[in-house]
Design an enzyme around this catalytic site. Structure first.
Site, PDB file in Angstrom:
ATOM      1  N   HIS A  79       0.961  -1.285   0.003  1.00 24.96           N
ATOM      2  CA  HIS A  79      -0.069  -0.019   0.022  1.00 24.96           C
ATOM      3  C   HIS A  79       0.827   1.280  -0.108  1.00 24.96           C
ATOM      4  O   HIS A  79       2.202   1.326   0.265  1.00 24.96           O
ATOM      5  CB  HIS A  79      -0.967   0.017   0.978  1.00 24.96           C
ATOM      6  CG  HIS A  79      -0.399  -0.075   2.697  1.00 24.96           C
ATOM      7  ND1 HIS A  79       0.287   1.174   3.163  1.00 24.96           N
ATOM      8  CD2 HIS A  79      -0.244  -1.197   3.432  1.00 24.96           C
ATOM      9  CE1 HIS A  79       0.662   0.958   4.297  1.00 24.96           C
ATOM     10  NE2 HIS A  79       0.469  -0.513   4.556  1.00 24.96           N
ATOM     11  N   CYS A  82       3.371  -4.847   6.611  1.00 25.24           N
ATOM     12  CA  CYS A  82       2.938  -4.504   5.382  1.00 25.24           C
ATOM     13  C   CYS A  82       4.123  -4.008   4.560  1.00 25.24           C
ATOM     14  O   CYS A  82       5.114  -3.591   5.145  1.00 25.24           O
ATOM     15  CB  CYS A  82       1.578  -3.525   5.224  1.00 25.24           C
ATOM     16  SG  CYS A  82       0.024  -4.255   5.985  1.00 25.24           S
TER      17      CYS A  82
END
Length: 195
Positions: free
Chosen positions: A155, A171
């Site tokens: 992301h 992440c």
């Protein structure tokens, strides 16, 4: 130039001559993207972590995403033995993740609902509507193992100054303009390898 300095310069020039790095232009963005990305604090860009096309070091099939957590690079494999290399921030040692997954879903300016284990560690984190203050940034690719959500994402970020570091809860973070570029290239069900 001193003899030792000249020798080092010539050696570095010779090594770099074999590298073929080519900058990749920014993708087109919507007016909302432009407006919201302008609200994210900017950071001095470290050119090592810029977006470049280069020879493929992965050996994977075109369309595959490979994340090198040690070097802090994400590679999108292109046809013709080329990749686009992006700088990323990765999980710190306690929260790092490696493995193979697939992109099950893609979202623009996604909402963020932190997982329960993250809320337990950091009670101050809470649901955040998509936008410039959202930690997921401009785009998110949701990683699944088969049909099971890994809870890991590739992301954007509202902290671009951390690209190149091991700081996330697992992440893979990218500059917003880079994640837009990747989002435009990656298909749902694309293979993702995190090493």
């Amino acid at each position: 130039m001193r003899p030792l300095s000249l020798s080092l310069f010539l050696a570095a020039t010779t090594l770099l001559a074999g590298c073929t790095f080519k900058g990749v232009p920014d993708p087109e963005v919507s007016s909302k993207d432009s407006e919201w990305m302008a609200l994210v604090p900017s950071a001095q860009e470290d050119r090592r972590y810029g977006r470049y096309m280069m020879d493929d070091p992965t050996g994977e099939a075109p369309g595959t995403v490979v994340v090198d957590t040690k070097e802090r690079f994400l590679y999108y494999v292109m046809p013709g033995k080329k990749v686009i290399r992006y700088g990323v921030a990765v999980g710190d040692e306690a929260y790092g993740w490696t493995g193979t997954a697939r992109v099950a879903r893609k979202a623009e300016w996604p909402n963020w609902n932190p997982p329960a284990e993250m809320k337990a560690r950091w009670p101050h984190v809470k649901f955040t509507q998509g936008g410039p203050e959202n930690p997921l940034g401009a785009r998110a690719l949701y990683l699944f193992d088969g049909n099971k959500d890994t809870l890991y994402r590739i992301h954007g970020t509202n902290e671009p100054e951390k690209i190149g570091l091991a700081v996330s809860s697992g992440c893979i973070r990218m500059r917003n303009i880079d994640v837009v570029d990747l989002y435009n290239r990656v298909d749902v069900n694309a293979k993702v390898i995190v090493r």
